[in-house]
Design an enzyme around this catalytic site. Structure first.
Site, PDB file in Angstrom:
ATOM      1  N   CYS A 168       0.824  -1.222   0.000  1.00  0.00           N
ATOM      2  CA  CYS A 168       0.000   0.000   0.000  1.00  0.00           C
ATOM      3  C   CYS A 168       0.850   1.261   0.000  1.00  0.00           C
ATOM      4  CB  CYS A 168      -0.915   0.037   1.216  1.00  0.00           C
ATOM      5  SG  CYS A 168      -1.470  -1.559   1.764  1.00  0.00           S
TER       6      CYS A 168
ATOM      7  N   GLU B 284      10.543  -4.794   7.404  1.00  0.00           N
ATOM      8  CA  GLU B 284      11.072  -3.442   7.471  1.00  0.00           C
ATOM      9  C   GLU B 284      12.597  -3.508   7.429  1.00  0.00           C
ATOM     10  OE1 GLU B 284       8.150  -3.755   9.369  1.00  0.00           O
ATOM     11  OE2 GLU B 284       7.080  -2.293   8.135  1.00  0.00           O
TER      12      GLU B 284
ATOM     13  N   TYR C  70      -4.867   2.021   6.647  1.00  0.00           N
ATOM     14  CA  TYR C  70      -4.719   1.174   7.833  1.00  0.00           C
ATOM     15  C   TYR C  70      -5.979   0.378   8.179  1.00  0.00           C
ATOM     16  CZ  TYR C  70       0.096   1.882   9.060  1.00  0.00           C
ATOM     17  OH  TYR C  70       1.464   1.809   9.052  1.00  0.00           O
TER      18      TYR C  70
ATOM     19  N   GLU D 175       3.700  -1.119  14.539  1.00  0.00           N
ATOM     20  CA  GLU D 175       3.508  -0.403  13.276  1.00  0.00           C
ATOM     21  C   GLU D 175       2.165   0.323  13.284  1.00  0.00           C
ATOM     22  OE1 GLU D 175       2.646  -2.534   9.678  1.00  0.00           O
ATOM     23  OE2 GLU D 175       4.041  -1.290   8.550  1.00  0.00           O
TER      24      GLU D 175
HETATM   25 FE1  SF4 Z   1      -0.512  -1.766   3.787  1.00  0.00          FE
HETATM   26 FE2  SF4 Z   1      -1.274  -1.901   6.286  1.00  0.00          FE
HETATM   27 FE3  SF4 Z   1       1.157  -2.729   5.632  1.00  0.00          FE
HETATM   28 FE4  SF4 Z   1       0.649  -0.137   5.608  1.00  0.00          FE
HETATM   29  S1  SF4 Z   1       0.589  -1.477   7.405  1.00  0.00           S
HETATM   30  S2  SF4 Z   1       1.658  -1.304   3.953  1.00  0.00           S
HETATM   31  S3  SF4 Z   1      -1.482  -0.096   4.969  1.00  0.00           S
HETATM   32  S4  SF4 Z   1      -0.760  -3.636   4.965  1.00  0.00           S
HETATM   33 FE    FE Z   2       3.172   0.889   7.271  1.00  0.00          FE
END
Ligand code: SF4
Ligand code: FE
Length: 510
Positions: free
Chosen positions: A109, A262, A301, A451
């Site tokens: 996303c 990450e 989100y 996160e």
């Molecule tokens: Fe997508 Fe949710 Fe991951 Fe952000 S936290 S990249 S919105 S899946």
């Molecule tokens: Fe994120």
């Protein structure tokens, strides 16, 4: 991957995984360089999660495919520029479904929200400055759509001393900046922290992280870079319990198939040709870009409501395995978890419904409600996790390992003494408890909890945005009107600004 070697479109998760092989990436994990991330047991679950964004286009095309105005062909929604309210709503539905299917962050996303934000911002920069960034960006979007690529959005700088602007830092590299320009392009140096899915992307779009001033012009850089461009180092982030992926068996992992990713990205004199530069020095547009990106991303989100569905299901399963699915306090906790989870979804999708068209033709969702959505996300998954742990019981964190279950010497003791309901195998009870552990304490708690707190901006960032838009004057006028307090008529509640936001006319849904 260079500009000239565009692969054939990637259509399946399997083809996507193959596309990540044989790249020349410099990746470090726990002090060692990794030659191939694709088959690395710690990294692979994160790759599987992105692969799910391809597979969903086959299994749920109504959610994940649409037609691209750039190519005239079907395109995965993660690469689509939203040209209607319905496009934004569909993004949210797809995100919830993917959260349900993976139980983690599927990473794609960030690129979707970055391309959408840039589409309108480059249009408005060109309008003011006479530049041609929008045309360059459009060509890049077409390229990514034709090949169906994964785009990573690289925004968060490491930031150094938070009280200082980029140019005031004692080390100028603490924000990504242009170090050299010539007729062929620019070179950048610096680092980006906690980059979701960066290794699993084909291209990275580098963007500034905050409002910039006149002296920060060299930090106002937006550009697209292939992930294997010379000069990039990836330092993989540790996740709680990540080494369980190196053990025999899969029960102790909880969710062996899917995980998030990450990493810290370091740029040392990385080249970007002019055709891939979408902002160069227009510092006054940095805050517009950050605000539009976070506006999209804070309602993205709703992914966490899909993950929440899994956790609620896991908690209900534990209660069922324990033989007490109908106990009133358990039902009540499951109702509370559901109520909280739907609050995330409701605010996210409401923000998408309240979208409006920007000058570029791209639709942008409602900023206030997006911030409310993300602010809920900084709290609600913690409460849902607390309730899931309540229903799971202490065994979730005191339970012996899969190796003990498999032990010829003591396995039968585990089978016997960890048994709950007669007809439920002990192994299944252990599996569901490990899933709850994974989501609330282990690898996927990275995505579901911390996160949720800090991704797309920490809680304070949302409070600032909510505070800026809360229109207290209008609300005070409402109160004074009803209390019959005399006031200047020009301060009537029916101000255009107020009506525009609260009662935004609906755009047609296609
Ligand atoms: Fe997508 Fe949710 Fe991951 Fe952000 S936290 S990249 S919105 S899946
Ligand atoms: Fe994120």
């Amino acid at each position: 991957m260079s500009d000239t070697s565009i692969p054939t479109p990637i259509e399946t998760g399997e083809a996507y995984i193959e596309s990540l092989r044989n790249r020349n990436l410099k990746i470090f994990y726990r002090g060692e360089q990794i030659s191939d991330p694709v088959d690395h047991p710690v990294i692979r679950p994160s790759i599987n999660a992105v692969a799910a964004t391809y597979d969903i286009a086959q299994t749920h095309p109504e959610l994940a495919l649409t037609n691209s105005p750039f190519t005239g062909n079907p395109v995965n929604r993660f690469l689509h520029i939203a040209t209607s309210q319905s496009d934004l709503v569909q993004q949210n539905k797809m995100q919830r479904k993917l959260g349900q299917l993976t139980g983690t962050c599927f990473q794609r996303c960030v690129g979707m929200d970055a391309l959408n934000a840039l589409f309108s911002v480059t249009y408005e920069i060109d309008e003011k400055e006479g530049t041609n960034y929008h045309q360059r960006l459009s060509a890049f979007i077409k390229l990514t759509q034709e090949a169906n690529l994964v785009i990573g959005g690289a925004m968060t700088d490491v930031k150094g001393d938070r009280s200082k602007a980029p140019h005031e830092q004692s080390d100028p590299d603490l924000f990504v900046r242009i170090v050299k320009r010539d007729e062929s392009g620019v070179w950048i140096s610096g680092a980006k922290a906690h980059q979701t899915g960066c290794l699993n992307s084909h291209w990275l779009v580098v963007m500034p992280t905050m409002r910039l001033g006149l002296h920060d012009k060299d930090y106002a850089i937006v550009g697209a870079i292939p992930v294997d461009a010379p000069g990039i180092t990836y330092i993989y982030g540790r996740q709680s319990c990540d080494l369980r992926s190196l053990e025999e068996g899969s029960i102790d992992e909880g969710n062996a198939q899917f995980g998030g990713q990450e990493a810290m990205l370091v740029f040392e004199d990385v080249f970007i040709p002019w055709e891939r530069v979408f902002m160069d020095g227009e510092h006054e547009f940095a805050s517009m870009l950050v605000e539009r990106f976070t506006c999209y991303h804070r309602r993205s989100y709703v992914c966490k409501s899909g993950v929440g569905d899994v956790l609620i299901g896991a908690a209900a399963t534990v209660a069922d395995y324990n033989g007490v699915p109908k106990a009133s306090h358990i039902r009540d906790k499951l109702v509370e978890m559901t109520h909280l989870n739907e609050t995330i979804y409701a605010t996210g999708i409401a923000s998408s419904f309240q979208s409006h068209e920007t000058k570029s033709g791209c639709f942008l969702n409602d900023d206030m409600i997006a911030n409310v959505c993300k602010h809920h996300v900084t709290k609600i998954p913690f409460e849902i996790s607390r309730l899931a742990q309540d229903l799971a019981g202490g065994l979730m964190v005191t339970m012996p390992s899969e190796a003990d279950l498999e032990s010829p010497e003591i396995g039968h003791l585990i089978e016997k003494f960890l048994k709950a309901r007669d007809d439920v195998p002990t192994r299944d009870r252990m599996k569901i408890l490990r899933l709850i552990e994974n989501m609330t304490l282990g690898r996927n708690a990275v995505g579901y909890l911390t996160e949720s707190m800090h991704g797309a901006g920490s809680p304070q960032a949302q409070r600032i945005q909510i505070g800026r838009q809360m229109q207290l004057d209008e609300k005070m006028t409402l109160a004074k009107d009803l209390a019959n307090i005399k006031m200047d008529q020009s301060k009537s509640v029916h101000t255009k600004q107020y009506l525009d936001r609260v009662f935004r006319p609906e755009s047609p849904i296609d």
